[in-house]
Design a protein around this motif. Structure first.
Motif, PDB file in Angstrom:
ATOM      1  N   ASP A   1       0.869  -1.172   0.000  1.00 16.53           N
ATOM      2  CA  ASP A   1       0.000   0.000   0.000  1.00 16.53           C
ATOM      3  C   ASP A   1       0.907   1.224   0.000  1.00 16.53           C
TER       4      ASP A   1
ATOM      5  N   GLN B   1       4.128   7.133   2.148  1.00 18.53           N
ATOM      6  CA  GLN B   1       4.125   6.139   3.213  1.00 18.53           C
ATOM      7  C   GLN B   1       3.802   4.786   2.604  1.00 18.53           C
TER       8      GLN B   1
ATOM      9  N   THR C   1       3.210   0.662   3.165  1.00 19.44           N
ATOM     10  CA  THR C   1       2.888  -0.404   4.107  1.00 19.44           C
ATOM     11  C   THR C   1       3.033  -1.707   3.336  1.00 19.44           C
TER      12      THR C   1
ATOM     13  N   ARG D   1       2.707  -5.666   3.476  1.00 16.79           N
ATOM     14  CA  ARG D   1       2.079  -6.765   4.216  1.00 16.79           C
ATOM     15  C   ARG D   1       2.633  -8.067   3.659  1.00 16.79           C
TER      16      ARG D   1
ATOM     17  N   THR E   1       8.451   3.612   5.553  1.00 16.52           N
ATOM     18  CA  THR E   1       8.040   2.246   5.227  1.00 16.52           C
ATOM     19  C   THR E   1       7.627   1.518   6.498  1.00 16.52           C
ATOM     20  N   ASN E   2       6.388   1.014   6.491  1.00 15.63           N
ATOM     21  CA  ASN E   2       5.860   0.221   7.605  1.00 15.63           C
ATOM     22  C   ASN E   2       5.797  -1.243   7.162  1.00 15.63           C
TER      23      ASN E   2
ATOM     24  N   VAL F   1       4.240  -5.072   7.994  1.00 17.75           N
ATOM     25  CA  VAL F   1       3.241  -5.860   8.709  1.00 17.75           C
ATOM     26  C   VAL F   1       3.473  -7.316   8.328  1.00 17.75           C
TER      27      VAL F   1
END
Length: 145
Positions: free
Chosen positions: A85, A102, A104, A106, A140-141, A143
């Motif tokens: 994302d 940003q 994300t 997964r 960068t996140n 999950v």
């Protein structure tokens, strides 16, 4: 590198890998809009993407491809449901404007450190990431659950 003081608009994109060999690509009809310019139309259709959405869509499509390639090079098996994302924002800073992004990622079932390493490597190889490197803030996140 400047950081956004006030977000004016954001574009969001969710990208997965389509593994269905029978899937047929669809058409994308566009009606573009610009924040603060209410009467400006570039193309007349039903959807209303902004430049931030188009940029995040193109970047996400490129990035997920590169992410898969660097994983293969590192011999890391990705789960079939991994996704990216990207939210690209335009905002004001001082008397001008700048962008921020940003990510994300997964990637269920992989160790966070492994995904972080792949994410960094993908940013080093993705043409969009390279084009904005050092010019915009990119967060960068990860999950993995």
């Amino acid at each position: 590198m400047e950081k956004i003081e006030k977000v004016l608009a954001s574009g969001n994109t969710h990208v997965t890998v389509n593994r269905d060999p029978n899937a047929k690509p669809g058409a994308l009809d566009l009606k573009l809009s610009a924040p603060g310019v209410e009467t400006l139309e570039f193309v007349s259709t039903d959807l209303h993407p902004r430049a931030e959405q188009l940029f995040s869509g193109a970047w996400a499509g490129c990035y997920i491809t590169v992410f898969g390639k660097v994983a293969a090079l590192k011999k890391v098996a990705l789960p079939s449901d991994y996704s990216v994302d990207i939210q690209t924002s335009i905002g004001s800073v001082g008397g001008g404007y700048c962008l921020a992004a940003q990510f994300t990622l997964r990637v269920p079932g992989l160790a966070t450190e492994v995904v972080e390493g792949l994410a960094q490597l993908a940013h080093q190889h993705c043409p969009y990431s390279k084009a904005v490197h050092g010019n915009i803030e990119v967060v960068t996140n990860i999950v993995t659950a």
